[in-house]
Design an enzyme around this catalytic site. Sequence first.
Site, PDB file in Angstrom:
ATOM      1  N   SER A   1       0.879  -1.179   0.000  1.00  0.00           N
ATOM      2  CA  SER A   1       0.000   0.000   0.000  1.00  0.00           C
ATOM      3  C   SER A   1       0.908   1.217   0.000  1.00  0.00           C
ATOM      4  CB  SER A   1      -0.914  -0.003   1.230  1.00  0.00           C
ATOM      5  OG  SER A   1      -0.161   0.040   2.415  1.00  0.00           O
TER       6      SER A   1
ATOM      7  N   GLU B   1       3.403  -9.627   6.045  1.00  0.00           N
ATOM      8  CA  GLU B   1       4.344  -9.195   7.068  1.00  0.00           C
ATOM      9  C   GLU B   1       4.474 -10.186   8.215  1.00  0.00           C
ATOM     10  OE1 GLU B   1       3.321  -5.197   8.074  1.00  0.00           O
ATOM     11  OE2 GLU B   1       3.807  -4.448   6.071  1.00  0.00           O
TER      12      GLU B   1
ATOM     13  N   GLU C   1      -2.435   4.494  12.950  1.00  0.00           N
ATOM     14  CA  GLU C   1      -1.744   5.006  11.766  1.00  0.00           C
ATOM     15  C   GLU C   1      -2.712   5.140  10.597  1.00  0.00           C
ATOM     16  OE1 GLU C   1       1.541   3.214   8.636  1.00  0.00           O
ATOM     17  OE2 GLU C   1       1.653   2.614  10.739  1.00  0.00           O
TER      18      GLU C   1
ATOM     19  N   ASP D   1       0.968   7.678   4.727  1.00  0.00           N
ATOM     20  CA  ASP D   1       0.700   8.064   3.338  1.00  0.00           C
ATOM     21  C   ASP D   1       0.510   9.567   3.175  1.00  0.00           C
ATOM     22  OD1 ASP D   1       0.866   5.435   2.632  1.00  0.00           O
ATOM     23  OD2 ASP D   1      -1.288   5.091   2.476  1.00  0.00           O
TER      24      ASP D   1
ATOM     25  N   LYS E   1       9.775   5.948   6.584  1.00  0.00           N
ATOM     26  CA  LYS E   1      10.140   4.904   5.625  1.00  0.00           C
ATOM     27  C   LYS E   1      11.169   5.490   4.665  1.00  0.00           C
ATOM     28  CE  LYS E   1       5.619   2.565   5.627  1.00  0.00           C
ATOM     29  NZ  LYS E   1       4.372   2.331   4.850  1.00  0.00           N
TER      30      LYS E   1
ATOM     31  N   SER F   1       6.161  -3.858   3.232  1.00  0.00           N
ATOM     32  CA  SER F   1       5.652  -5.228   3.109  1.00  0.00           C
ATOM     33  C   SER F   1       6.563  -6.083   2.241  1.00  0.00           C
ATOM     34  CB  SER F   1       4.230  -5.218   2.546  1.00  0.00           C
ATOM     35  OG  SER F   1       4.200  -4.543   1.310  1.00  0.00           O
TER      36      SER F   1
END
Length: 429
Positions: A42, A204, A283, A311, A335, A365
């Site tokens: 995602s 995951e 989140e 995001d 990230k 992921s």
Amino acid sequence: MPIIEQVRAREILDSRGNPTVEVEVALIDGTFARAAVPSGASTGEHEAVELRDGGDRYGGKGVQKAVQAVLDEIGPAVIGLNADDQRLVDQALVDLDGTPDKSRLGGNAILGVSLAVAKAAADSAELPLFRYVGGPNAHILPVPMMNILNGGAHADTAVDIQEFMVAPIGAPSFVEALRWGAEVYHALKSVLKKEGLSTGLGDEGGFAPDVAGTTAALDLISRAIESAGLRPGADVALALDAAATEFFTDGTGYVFEGTTRTADQMTEFYAGLLGAYPLVSIEDPLSEDDWDGWAALTASIGDRVQIVGDDIFVTNPERLEEGIERGVANALLVKVNQIGTLTETLDAVTLAHHGGYRTMISHRSGETEDTMIADLAVAIGSGQIKTGAPARSERVAKYNQLLRIEEALGDAARYAGDLAFPRFACETK
């Protein structure tokens, strides 16, 4: 001086069997380091662009173009640069690409070089990576936010919430936190079996049962915590990654658990969960471009729970700065592949901390055996890391690296525990 002498790259496979980029950097002093780039399922619309090949090979997901970009352009551009000047190296990469989203050379190609250079410089300095990046005071071990039940884009089920996590906030050390998390994970497997539910795994490493919905999943996890001899809230808290962009449709709203909802209705749903379960973090509760909804949600429940922007921020300092100004979220998910260089990642972390936001280091992921994010979590003192279930070697590799770091730090090591969430008390603790 640790001058870059050689840069190599190749196509390897990630944990989902998809190609990704691996880069090797050699310095003139003989130091050598390797970095592998993760990939998300995602992904935020505003992330750095991965360069993929298209065509039939690997279903279009090959990365030979990105590898070639490293060999033909990026490598020659950084050879001769000083590896211990990370900002100089990363700025050279950004300038060479010349696009705001790294779409010409590919964020995957650029990040591989950035991380490999940092690793090589650390080895040349004879320092562990966490110490090289974080300096002499890096000593905080993060709370592992373990995704033990997978839904959304990480599983082939009807569960809309993407990640259900356990956070061993009451543990005295990281080694004990890891044990608690693993024991809850195994207890959950037993609970699922007793209920006749699937114990198959998601991307995951978490279980992916087709349960009735969010509360059913949280009930199962709460039972598992108690079955492991631990206390929900006091010992092990809960956390969610809704990944709400995945169930949001323009012009329709949030199609969630069989009902179309507004941002306000989603906020009411989350508020109800806070009174019933020991949740410390949520989140991506709303869609990545629903800025007004995020601001209203943060104003409504932001004093009761950590609200993490993934995001909506994509580890991008410009988007994070807008979020801080608008009162959106109170924590940043970090990230490295969302922004594409180590320097830009650290800039985002600095901005978050200056703005009073917490940070949570995160995997993707599609992971590899690379353990860099474990070192990064300690380097920046984030106090939180999200890197999957205590299962599957690409996830466990990060946890095992944190065990090594805690051991290396000795008496100086401090486990973040519930201090990672100082503003948020579990309401059912």
